[in-house]
Design a protein around this motif. Structure first.
Motif, mmCIF file in Angstrom:
data_model
loop_
_atom_site.group_PDB
_atom_site.id
_atom_site.type_symbol
_atom_site.label_atom_id
_atom_site.label_comp_id
_atom_site.label_asym_id
_atom_site.label_seq_id
_atom_site.Cartn_x
_atom_site.Cartn_y
_atom_site.Cartn_z
ATOM 1 N N LYS A 83 -11.510 5.502 3.893
ATOM 2 C CA LYS A 83 -10.899 4.403 3.127
ATOM 3 C C LYS A 83 -11.663 4.103 1.842
ATOM 4 C CE LYS A 83 -9.000 1.874 7.070
ATOM 5 N NZ LYS A 83 -9.322 0.796 8.021
ATOM 6 N N ASN A 84 -12.950 4.437 1.830
ATOM 7 C CA ASN A 84 -13.802 3.985 0.732
ATOM 8 C C ASN A 84 -14.328 5.084 -0.188
ATOM 9 O OD1 ASN A 84 -14.332 0.923 1.105
ATOM 10 N ND2 ASN A 84 -14.414 1.777 3.168
ATOM 11 N N GLU A 98 0.831 -1.198 0.000
ATOM 12 C CA GLU A 98 0.000 0.000 0.000
ATOM 13 C C GLU A 98 0.867 1.251 0.000
ATOM 14 O OE1 GLU A 98 -3.439 2.122 2.746
ATOM 15 O OE2 GLU A 98 -2.842 0.055 3.158
ATOM 16 N N GLU A 110 -13.380 4.495 8.276
ATOM 17 C CA GLU A 110 -13.943 3.593 7.260
ATOM 18 C C GLU A 110 -14.444 4.392 6.054
ATOM 19 O OE1 GLU A 110 -14.759 -0.197 5.828
ATOM 20 O OE2 GLU A 110 -13.600 0.448 7.572
#
Length: 413
Positions: free
Chosen positions: A160-161, A2, A157
């Motif tokens: 991240k998306n 990553e 979260e």
């Protein structure tokens, strides 16, 4: 493997209920401010801006490399949307950087009739997951103000998306209702909370009564021994001790609540968060939250402070009832209008009563502070006076350190 994410410096976004507050917020470090126009906002008493005032505010902001956003986040009933296209086009042409909207009708009108004006989704729209952010991204929005009910885990979260910009509240008042959707004010005072008229009924003092049929009401509390025993009022939010986590989790804009608050509040809070963000970005590895920043925020706190929903669902510990556990200790008493370096004398506009022998505190942008005792002061006629009792009176006094125009003065109550 990553790719390592480069830390992005978040914007410090301050409230500006008036043109004066806009200038103060930017002077004290805000990268952007949000204001209300003369329509479609949720703060009908916040000193909303005329187009001329917006123009002056935008010009001032551009001079200081800052942005101005306009909140147009009301819930529209039939007919409320009339004229919205003209309103949004005017904002675009004035140089407003974005509008903050919750109602899909206003979003559609803005997108279609004022192309080129960026749209941010208001916290009133209760965006709490990344799928929702993606939906609004597909509708052309570049930023979403998260619902106050989102946890830190959910912020991580969401980041991240999705690559939509995330704006999150980090300081100020919390509404007791979910994302501000409340009709208590409508019921108690006939003022529509979702169309600009909230009377903050949840902050009122309440009692609990037994009202058996046919008899007079009878209080069930300890006969007034405990002040404000029952209340729906929430404590305020402060995330000053969690700046690294907010930045690491990709929050693009740190939003401070308070368009109705004073210049004392706006200057202090913007100053603190600017200093904290700058300190973290300069050296993340060795960053520490300084106690003096926390102490500074308490000087303008009107209620107790918590972390809202970020780390747990608030309990009765995050509600205000019973006697206050912490009382505001400072009051704003003046601002510096001019400084003579030769005589080391400051011209001050009084904002609250103070006297000779009072210990006062000067503070300015960049978190510059010093204390001194008032030894002598003079009125506009050059006469020595022992107190400054008249609102907005101009006076002069010697100061122990250099000060600048726009510096503020406070004293302990």
């Amino acid at each position: 493997m990553e790719k390592e994410r480069t830390l992005k410096r978040p914007e410090v976004l301050a409230p500006a209920g008036t043109l004066e507050k806009l200038k103060v917020a930017i002077h004290y470090g805000a990268d952007a401010v949000y204001i209300g126009g003369n329509a479609y906002g949720l703060r009908s008493r916040a000193g909303n801006f005329t187009y001329e005032q917006m123009q002056e505010g935008v010009a001032f902001a551009k001079e200081h490399n800052a942005k101005v956003y306009v909140a147009a986040n009301m819930v529209t009933h039939e007919g409320n949307e009339e004229g919205a296209g003209d309103f949004f086009r005017e904002l675009r042409d004035l140089g407003i950087s974005a509008v903050i909207v919750s109602d899909p009708t206003l979003i559609e009108i803005c997108a279609e009739e004022a192309p080129g004006l960026p749209i941010h989704l208001s916290t009133q729209a209760s965006a709490t997951n990344y799928e929702t952010l993606e939906f609004w991204k597909n509708e052309g929005l570049e930023r979403v103000v998260l619902a106050r009910e989102v946890s830190m885990e959910e912020v991580a979260e969401i980041r991240k998306n999705t690559d939509v910009e995330i704006e999150a509240f980090i300081h100020g008042a919390m509404c007791i209702s979910y994302s501000g959707r409340c009709t208590l004010s409508n019921h108690m005072s006939m003022r529509d909370a979702n169309r600009g008229g909230c009377s903050q009924s949840c902050r009122w003092k309440y009692d609990l009564y037994d009202m058996p049929f046919g008899t007079e009401k009878r209080s069930l509390t300890s006969k007034g021994a405990v002040e404000e025993e029952f209340s729906m009022s929430a404590v305020d939010m402060s995330m000053i001790e969690h700046i690294p986590e907010l930045i690491e989790n990709g929050v693009d804009s740190f939003k401070i609540e308070g368009r109705m608050k004073s210049i004392h509040y706006v200057s202090t809070v913007a100053n603190v968060y600017k200093k904290a963000v700058d300190s973290y970005m300069a050296d993340p590895e060795n960053y520490e939250c300084k106690q003096e920043w926390i102490d500074e925020l308490w000087k303008v706190a009107q209620r107790e402070l918590s972390t809202g929903f970020y780390y747990h669902t608030p309990t009765e510990e995050e509600q205000l009832f019973g006697p206050r556990r912490k009382i505001p200790e400072y009051k704003f008493i003046g601002e510096v209008m001019a400084y003579d370096a030769e005589t080391k004398t400051a011209m001050i506009r009084q904002r609250n009563h103070f006297s000779v022998e009072d210990e006062i505190e000067f503070y300015g942008p960049g978190f510059n502070h010093f204390y001194q005792t008032v030894e002598i002061m003079y009125n506009e006629d050059g006469e020595s006076i022992d107190r400054a009792p008249n609102p907005m009176m101009i006076l002069t006094m010697p100061v122990v350190q250099p000060v600048s125009v726009g510096d503020m003065i406070r004293k302990k109550k």
